[in-house]
Design an enzyme around this catalytic site. Structure first.
Site, PDB file in Angstrom:
ATOM      1  N   HIS A 178       0.882  -1.176   0.000  1.00 17.71           N
ATOM      2  CA  HIS A 178       0.000   0.000   0.000  1.00 17.71           C
ATOM      3  C   HIS A 178       0.913   1.218   0.000  1.00 17.71           C
ATOM      4  O   HIS A 178       1.497   1.582   1.028  1.00 17.71           O
ATOM      5  CB  HIS A 178      -0.891  -0.029   1.234  1.00 17.71           C
ATOM      6  CG  HIS A 178      -2.011   0.965   1.211  1.00 17.71           C
ATOM      7  ND1 HIS A 178      -3.092   0.849   0.365  1.00 17.71           N
ATOM      8  CD2 HIS A 178      -2.217   2.093   1.936  1.00 17.71           C
ATOM      9  CE1 HIS A 178      -3.921   1.866   0.570  1.00 17.71           C
ATOM     10  NE2 HIS A 178      -3.405   2.624   1.511  1.00 17.71           N
ATOM     11  N   LYS A 237      -9.838   6.227  -4.746  1.00 19.05           N
ATOM     12  CA  LYS A 237      -8.902   7.243  -4.275  1.00 19.05           C
ATOM     13  C   LYS A 237      -7.492   6.769  -4.582  1.00 19.05           C
ATOM     14  O   LYS A 237      -7.117   5.652  -4.208  1.00 19.05           O
ATOM     15  CB  LYS A 237      -9.067   7.499  -2.774  1.00 19.05           C
ATOM     16  CG  LYS A 237      -8.217   8.664  -2.281  1.00 19.05           C
ATOM     17  CD  LYS A 237      -8.582   9.084  -0.871  1.00 19.05           C
ATOM     18  CE  LYS A 237      -7.952   8.190   0.162  1.00 19.05           C
ATOM     19  NZ  LYS A 237      -8.095   8.744   1.519  1.00 19.05           N
ATOM     20  N   LYS A 246      -3.462   7.099  -4.187  1.00 21.23           N
ATOM     21  CA  LYS A 246      -2.395   7.612  -3.344  1.00 21.23           C
ATOM     22  C   LYS A 246      -1.251   8.083  -4.249  1.00 21.23           C
ATOM     23  O   LYS A 246      -0.631   7.288  -4.961  1.00 21.23           O
ATOM     24  CB  LYS A 246      -1.892   6.520  -2.401  1.00 21.23           C
ATOM     25  CG  LYS A 246      -2.891   6.137  -1.314  1.00 21.23           C
ATOM     26  CD  LYS A 246      -2.976   7.197  -0.238  1.00 21.23           C
ATOM     27  CE  LYS A 246      -3.798   6.730   0.947  1.00 21.23           C
ATOM     28  NZ  LYS A 246      -3.851   7.734   2.030  1.00 21.23           N
ATOM     29  N   ASP A 306      -5.168  11.411  -2.972  1.00 19.95           N
ATOM     30  CA  ASP A 306      -4.692  11.770  -1.637  1.00 19.95           C
ATOM     31  C   ASP A 306      -3.193  11.999  -1.729  1.00 19.95           C
ATOM     32  O   ASP A 306      -2.433  11.105  -2.104  1.00 19.95           O
ATOM     33  CB  ASP A 306      -5.000  10.649  -0.644  1.00 19.95           C
ATOM     34  CG  ASP A 306      -4.652  11.020   0.796  1.00 19.95           C
ATOM     35  OD1 ASP A 306      -4.225  12.168   1.044  1.00 19.95           O
ATOM     36  OD2 ASP A 306      -4.818  10.157   1.677  1.00 19.95           O
ATOM     37  N   GLU A 350      -7.113  15.392  -1.650  1.00 22.34           N
ATOM     38  CA  GLU A 350      -7.055  15.333  -0.191  1.00 22.34           C
ATOM     39  C   GLU A 350      -5.696  15.788   0.325  1.00 22.34           C
ATOM     40  O   GLU A 350      -4.654  15.281  -0.097  1.00 22.34           O
ATOM     41  CB  GLU A 350      -7.327  13.902   0.267  1.00 22.34           C
ATOM     42  CG  GLU A 350      -7.307  13.703   1.772  1.00 22.34           C
ATOM     43  CD  GLU A 350      -7.702  12.295   2.168  1.00 22.34           C
ATOM     44  OE1 GLU A 350      -7.513  11.941   3.344  1.00 22.34           O
ATOM     45  OE2 GLU A 350      -8.203  11.543   1.304  1.00 22.34           O
ATOM     46  N   ASP A 373      -7.549  16.532   5.859  1.00 23.73           N
ATOM     47  CA  ASP A 373      -7.429  15.253   6.572  1.00 23.73           C
ATOM     48  C   ASP A 373      -6.453  15.402   7.728  1.00 23.73           C
ATOM     49  O   ASP A 373      -6.861  15.556   8.879  1.00 23.73           O
ATOM     50  CB  ASP A 373      -6.981  14.150   5.608  1.00 23.73           C
ATOM     51  CG  ASP A 373      -6.705  12.832   6.320  1.00 23.73           C
ATOM     52  OD1 ASP A 373      -7.085  12.686   7.495  1.00 23.73           O
ATOM     53  OD2 ASP A 373      -6.103  11.936   5.710  1.00 23.73           O
ATOM     54  N   LYS A 421     -12.051  11.265  10.706  1.00 21.53           N
ATOM     55  CA  LYS A 421     -11.553   9.979  11.172  1.00 21.53           C
ATOM     56  C   LYS A 421     -11.775   9.873  12.674  1.00 21.53           C
ATOM     57  O   LYS A 421     -11.401  10.779  13.425  1.00 21.53           O
ATOM     58  CB  LYS A 421     -10.063   9.827  10.861  1.00 21.53           C
ATOM     59  CG  LYS A 421      -9.758   9.790   9.370  1.00 21.53           C
ATOM     60  CD  LYS A 421      -8.269   9.696   9.117  1.00 21.53           C
ATOM     61  CE  LYS A 421      -7.975   9.571   7.630  1.00 21.53           C
ATOM     62  NZ  LYS A 421      -6.522   9.556   7.349  1.00 21.53           N
ATOM     63  N   GLU A 450     -14.612   5.792   3.113  1.00 23.43           N
ATOM     64  CA  GLU A 450     -13.533   4.914   2.651  1.00 23.43           C
ATOM     65  C   GLU A 450     -13.280   3.805   3.679  1.00 23.43           C
ATOM     66  O   GLU A 450     -12.138   3.436   3.944  1.00 23.43           O
ATOM     67  CB  GLU A 450     -12.257   5.721   2.412  1.00 23.43           C
ATOM     68  CG  GLU A 450     -11.743   6.457   3.636  1.00 23.43           C
ATOM     69  CD  GLU A 450     -10.462   7.241   3.385  1.00 23.43           C
ATOM     70  OE1 GLU A 450     -10.177   7.561   2.211  1.00 23.43           O
ATOM     71  OE2 GLU A 450      -9.738   7.525   4.357  1.00 23.43           O
TER      72      GLU A 450
END
Length: 385
Positions: free
Chosen positions: A23, A168, A170, A199, A225, A250, A274, A328
């Site tokens: 990731h 989304k 990254k 993001d 983001e 965020d 979050k 998400e």
């Protein structure tokens, strides 16, 4: 007089669970997710469970799994033991006075307290926050392999099986030009069948962000983001007012105080809320309220929690009338294994709200025993590249 249900014991464990693929974030590549689980035992025999999870060790923020566990065991548990287990707000206020920062650790303990209370009164956690108005929510999937062809194939498969149609990406590790080209290729491949967002995880400078937002907007991307570091609120406000593409905060949101300042500075069009980063379910509900009052869009954000933390967040966001940008809450899907006996359900581009009292989740003891770190198994959680 009913006897007081007291907090008898607070236990923690660290789990290391591999991810299904690397990731790729702007600051690290995750190959394992590490979660801190909390179990609160009460004097009447009931129990509550919660989770505190961060991203990429210390590369994302100031808390690590090890510091989360230490803060709970050393400072929070001794202060809470013997208190009224039903007085969750009192526990929140006490820990806020005794422990500065450590929002993820606080969220883990608070989640377990709410879970225990919900189980004792036999209502879902959403009922303790006013009641659910949704039984499912739209859910995004993060494309973070770093390879355009891999991400396109993954996105098309998700659309085909009706699991996700919000993606989304990254980005932020490569040059702005290369990142925009990567996003444009994916958007062209999925077309109108899916929404594409990005993001940056604070990786860009203001100058890079000006070029980046222009290119992303032209490519058909809908939202960006946190392109800039959290402290650059004036620069974020410039981006929010200068482009049609939505700008989402965020990392800038660490509780209601930050939310108020970001809203007042007009430094975002959307809040990524979050639970862990806010400091718990109660503080996250306050961040949501500030975003609503300011007329901002709302998005349910994740720290890539397991099914446990995901279920808790879903209980809260089920009470929010309008989630313009969806959620998400895909964390469990990124892991090679699920630690819940009753996994969270994903279908028809949505995630379903768990049923049952409290969080609505039950741990699988065999899975938690297998992945717990203190059984001698070790894994490398992140890599720098």
């Amino acid at each position: 007089m009913r006897p007081v249900t007291k907090i008898d014991q607070i236990e923690t464990m660290i789990l290391d669970i591999p991810t299904i693929r690397g990731h790729v974030l702007s600051m690290a590549t995750m190959r394992t997710q590490t979660a801190v689980l909390v179990k609160v035992k009460f004097s009447d025999g009931s129990e509550g469970i919660g989770e505190g999870t961060t991203i990429g060790g210390l590369s994302y923020g100031a808390e690590s799994p090890e510091s989360i566990q230490s803060a709970i065991e050393t400072y929070m548990a001794p202060a809470l033991t013997g208190r009224d287990g039903n007085d969750v707000n009192g526990a929140i206020q006490l820990i806020d006075r005794l422990v500065k920062g450590n929002r993820i650790a606080k969220a883990a303990v608070e989640g377990a307290l709410w879970d225990g209370l919900g189980k004792r009164v036999n209502v879902p956690l959403s009922q303790l926050f006013g009641g659910a108005v949704h039984d499912k929510l739209p859910v995004a999937w993060t494309l973070a392999s770093g390879n355009s062809e891999t991400d396109i194939a993954e996105a098309l498969e998700m659309i085909e099986i009706r699991r996700h149609n919000i993606f989304k990406l990254k980005i932020g590790k490569r040059s702005v030009r290369d990142d925009v080209a990567h996003v444009a290729r994916i958007k062209q491949a999925v077309g109108d069948a899916a929404s594409v967002r990005v993001d940056i995880n604070t990786a860009w400078s203001l100058q890079e962000a000006r070029w980046g937002l222009k290119g992303l907007q032209e490519a058909g991307c809908e939202l960006v983001e946190q392109p800039l570091p959290a402290r650059y609120r004036k620069a974020m406000a410039e981006l929010a007012s200068g482009y049609e593409i939505a700008v989402m905060a965020d990392e800038a949101l660490n509780g209601p105080e930050d939310a108020l300042e970001v809203a007042a500075a007009k430094a975002a069009d959307v809040f990524a809320v979050k639970v862990a980063q806010s400091g718990g379910l109660k503080r996250a509900s306050e961040v949501i309220a500030i975003g609503q009052a300011a007329g901002l869009g709302l998005y349910g954000g994740t720290m890539l929690e397991t099914g446990l933390g995901t279920a808790a967040a879903l209980q809260l966001f089920a009470t929010v009338e309008t989630l313009r940008w969806g959620t998400e809450f895909f964390g469990p899907l990124l892991l090679t294994d699920d630690i819940l006996a009753n996994p969270v359900v994903y279908r028809d581009f949505c995630v379903e709200i768990p049923r049952g009292p409290g969080i609505g989740a039950t741990l699988d003891p065999d899975k938690t025993d297998f992945y717990r770190r203190d059984r001698g198994r070790t894994m490398k959680a992140v890599a720098g590249k």
